[in-house]
Design an enzyme around this catalytic site. Sequence first.
Site, short mmCIF file in Angstrom:
data_model
loop_
_atom_site.label_atom_id
_atom_site.label_comp_id
_atom_site.label_asym_id
_atom_site.label_seq_id
_atom_site.Cartn_x
_atom_site.Cartn_y
_atom_site.Cartn_z
N TYR A 133 0.85 -1.19 0.00
CA TYR A 133 0.00 0.00 0.00
C TYR A 133 0.90 1.25 0.00
O TYR A 133 1.82 1.35 0.82
CB TYR A 133 -0.88 -0.06 1.25
CG TYR A 133 -1.89 1.04 1.34
CD1 TYR A 133 -2.95 1.10 0.44
CD2 TYR A 133 -1.80 2.03 2.31
CE1 TYR A 133 -3.89 2.12 0.52
CE2 TYR A 133 -2.74 3.04 2.40
CZ TYR A 133 -3.77 3.08 1.50
OH TYR A 133 -4.69 4.10 1.57
N LYS A 170 -11.95 -1.45 4.06
CA LYS A 170 -12.13 -2.21 2.83
C LYS A 170 -13.10 -3.38 3.04
O LYS A 170 -14.23 -3.16 3.41
CB LYS A 170 -10.77 -2.67 2.31
CG LYS A 170 -9.67 -1.59 2.39
CD LYS A 170 -9.94 -0.38 1.54
CE LYS A 170 -9.02 0.80 1.81
NZ LYS A 170 -7.60 0.53 1.81
C1 PLP Z 1 -6.43 1.03 2.32
C2 PLP Z 1 -5.30 0.17 2.70
C3 PLP Z 1 -4.48 0.47 3.81
C4 PLP Z 1 -4.66 1.72 4.62
O1 PLP Z 1 -5.88 1.77 5.26
P1 PLP Z 1 -6.67 3.11 5.66
O2 PLP Z 1 -7.87 2.59 6.33
O3 PLP Z 1 -6.95 3.85 4.39
O4 PLP Z 1 -5.76 3.90 6.55
C5 PLP Z 1 -3.48 -0.41 4.12
N1 PLP Z 1 -3.26 -1.53 3.40
C6 PLP Z 1 -4.01 -1.85 2.33
C7 PLP Z 1 -3.71 -3.09 1.58
C8 PLP Z 1 -5.05 -1.02 1.94
O5 PLP Z 1 -5.78 -1.34 0.87
#
Ligand code: PLP
Length: 408
Positions: free
Chosen positions: A112, A209
Amino acid sequence: MKDHENLNFESMCVHAGIDADEFGAVVPPIYQTSTFKFKSAQHGAALFSGEGKGHIYTRMSNPTIEAMEDSVAALEGGVKAMGCASGMAAINTVFATFLGAGSHVVCSQAVYGPTNTLLRTVYARFGVEISFVDTSNPEDVKAAMKENTRLVYVETPGNPTLAIADLAEIVKIAKEFGAKVCVDNTFMSPALQRPFEFGVDVIIHSMTKFLNGHADVVAGIVVAKEMSDYTLMKKVLNQTGGVIDPFNSFLVHRGIKTLAIRMEKHSENAQKVAEFLEKHEMVEWIKYPGLRSHPQYFTGLKQHKGHGGMITFELKGGYDAGEIMMNSVKLCQLAVSLGGVESLIQHPASMTHFSMGPDARKEAGITEGLVRLSVGIENHKDIIKDLERALYEVGEALTVKQEKNLFR
Ligand SMILES: *Cc1c(COP(=O)(O)O)cnc(C)c1O
């Protein structure tokens, strides 16, 4: 029902962490309170010394938050979990616990974007040594290990290239050096991949997510396999303060009830969409863990129960084609983030992975024309129809451009 030990996964999604209150509420109430009243001076003192059980202050713990944490800990098969304000707050909790001046971290190259940036900017400033390696190749991980390696941080499948790391192999290497292994399990969720089964120490999620699944909350979580790691990380989180709040915990806990069926549908749809894209003449290449053409297809089969909702592909025509495609889709919405019930499409080089810079992107295999698609739970025929029409527009536009060049 807190006694979820003997339940199957789908049942745990519905019941884990949920305990009826004195009124018999089927859904746990939202304790929208910052603080909790002590019964007496002695009771307050007992809570602070750790002898008494109960809640003191919501940054430290809260019943609504705890119910959600117990649910995720059960789904991952860990001892305990801590809800965080975002996925990044969860990742920072792990880094701030296990890294310090003079220590070294090995991190997946395909990771990420802000995780990469956090290490390179903040942790490098604090004297942490960092190696970004292709964790889909265990030999590269082994070669990067040092005496002072304290943490191996793996994202699998990695964002956005969907490179798959062999968790059992990586754990074996890390143990030789006494390093902890943390996995970002955001893309798969515990419905499809349970990293503790491969010996991993810590799991983090962006619950923004798939875990929440409805694109209406930003939240994260850290899950520990051992109580000693939990205690260390919980102290850091309590002191740095990046905790989740009761209302977001409630929403995430509600989302989790449908995690198993959502992940099944995401995987089923993404497989069909990937098979459609793989055959399309405007697609240069595609990466999806469920296609035999994926370079780590067999590693994936060992550790996933399904292949998830994330697809990455490169269009013929590079950056320009990507731009046309994204301006042409209608059902698939042009937005970052992923894992919600709606299909989302985005362009990593100009969006999620912009902050890495062109050199780091190139090294991580994030090409300029790469498109990332989060396949939702709509009817797959509607998603494919939308993509087909957008790809037709890409083809048309490129033909016009070629003709113009010919007649110049
Ligand atoms: C979105 C995401 C993050 C970060 O998460 P947030 O909730 O936006 O802070 C970390 N790792 C992955 C794989 C992501 O898709």
